[in-house]
Write an enzyme that holds these catalytic residues in place. Structure first.
Site, PDB file in Angstrom:
ATOM      1  N   HIS A   1       9.324   5.509  -8.517  1.00 43.11           N
ATOM      2  CA  HIS A   1       9.175   4.061  -8.688  1.00 43.11           C
ATOM      3  C   HIS A   1       8.227   3.791  -9.853  1.00 43.11           C
ATOM      4  O   HIS A   1       7.299   4.575 -10.103  1.00 43.11           O
ATOM      5  CB  HIS A   1       8.553   3.418  -7.437  1.00 43.11           C
ATOM      6  CG  HIS A   1       9.513   3.121  -6.343  1.00 43.11           C
ATOM      7  ND1 HIS A   1       9.130   3.083  -5.010  1.00 43.11           N
ATOM      8  CD2 HIS A   1      10.832   2.808  -6.346  1.00 43.11           C
ATOM      9  CE1 HIS A   1      10.175   2.784  -4.254  1.00 43.11           C
ATOM     10  NE2 HIS A   1      11.220   2.620  -5.041  1.00 43.11           N
TER      11      HIS A   1
ATOM     12  N   CYS B   1       1.918   0.534  -3.071  1.00 39.87           N
ATOM     13  CA  CYS B   1       3.082   0.586  -2.192  1.00 39.87           C
ATOM     14  C   CYS B   1       2.852  -0.238  -0.927  1.00 39.87           C
ATOM     15  O   CYS B   1       3.788  -0.842  -0.380  1.00 39.87           O
ATOM     16  CB  CYS B   1       3.400   2.024  -1.800  1.00 39.87           C
ATOM     17  SG  CYS B   1       4.116   3.018  -3.110  1.00 39.87           S
TER      18      CYS B   1
END
Length: 285
Positions: free
Chosen positions: A178, A278
């Site tokens: 990511h 996150c």
């Protein structure tokens, strides 16, 4: 408990801006499958410690003066604690998530429903994307990752949904699956300071490294060692940068640039390939 650094710097202090975050409690957090290089179901998670670490993160944001909303986790969704992946919010609009792996697919609807209860206009995506995992909002643009979890088509769709230009960046190292594992927004450009970031060049393709050099000539360049402990999975309010405590050199670099690093231990979440960012969705301006 994290101790905030209140030392006086010999240079002009950066100005923080109050933020609005969304987190999801780790009631069901576990590593039950492997969908990234960090995850190993044979390595157990200390659920008690994970809860303590998550509580510390939330309390840290609150001590810094930020608002934190908490969404209830859905049973059977062990990765829902990573609230950043649930969508991207800019102003009164949100672009929903559409997860790559079926193990996380059910999270998308839970987050979209919750965002609608907050009065946001939510665009349900047609293309694969994992929210703020791969979309990082600045005041003038959105930085968007692709290569592992989010499609280029989603970049176009997000730009239309949120009415903000998108800059596509290609990720090439599977460890940094990511964008928020390889790049941290330090200043979003909504205040007096110019927008700026920290990133690890080795996570990006050559043309994306060129784009980052051109866009952010004053960027902090992180070492591989700090990137490898997800040191760039950090959250900044423009002054305080909450980051994994294992990223020692990055903390020093931030300090030298006038930021106040706020180290925090989220080692249990690293077992699932996640850390500070996150666990944190931001409701951007």
């Amino acid at each position: 408990m994290t101790v905030l650094d209140t030392r006086v710097r010999p240079f002009a202090a950066r100005e923080p801006r109050t933020r609005h975050y969304v987190m999801c409690a780790p009631d069901h957090f576990a590593v039950e499958y492997s969908i990234n290089p960090w995850m190993n179901p044979d390595v157990p998670v200390d659920t008690t410690l994970a809860r303590q670490q998550w509580d510390d993160l939330r309390a840290t944001y609150q001590r810094l003066g930020h608002r934190v909303d908490v969404i209830d986790p859905a049973p059977g969704q062990p990765d829902m604690v990573f609230a950043a992946n649930g969508g991207l919010v800019v102003g009164d609009r949100a672009y929903g998530a559409r997860f790559t792996y079926p193990e996380r697919a059910a999270e998308a609807g839970v987050f979209a429903t919750w965002l609608r209860t907050q009065g946001l206009i939510v665009t349900d995506p047609s293309h694969t994307n994992e929210g703020e995992g791969d979309f990082l909002a600045l005041g003038s643009m959105i930085l968007a990752g692709t290569g592992f979890r989010t499609s280029i088509a989603a970049h176009i769709e997000a730009a239309a949904a949120l009415d903000r230009p998108v800059v596509s960046l290609e990720l090439v190292d599977p460890r940094f699956y990511h964008l928020d594992t390889a790049l941290a927004v330090l200043d979003d450009g909504n205040g007096d300071a110019a927008s700026n970031v920290a990133y690890y060049p080795g996570a990006f393709s050559p043309h994306s490294r060129r784009a980052l050099r051109d866009l952010f000539p004053e960027a902090i360049i992180a070492t591989e060692a700090d990137a490898a402990v997800l040191g760039l999975n950090a959250v900044s309010d423009g002054q305080h940068v909450v980051l994994p405590s294992q990223a020692h050199q990055l903390a020093e670099q931030l300090d030298q640039r006038g930021y106040l690093p706020v180290p925090i231990d989220l080692s249990e979440f690293l077992k699932s390939g996640g850390s500070v960012k996150c666990c944190t969705m931001e409701r951007h301006r």
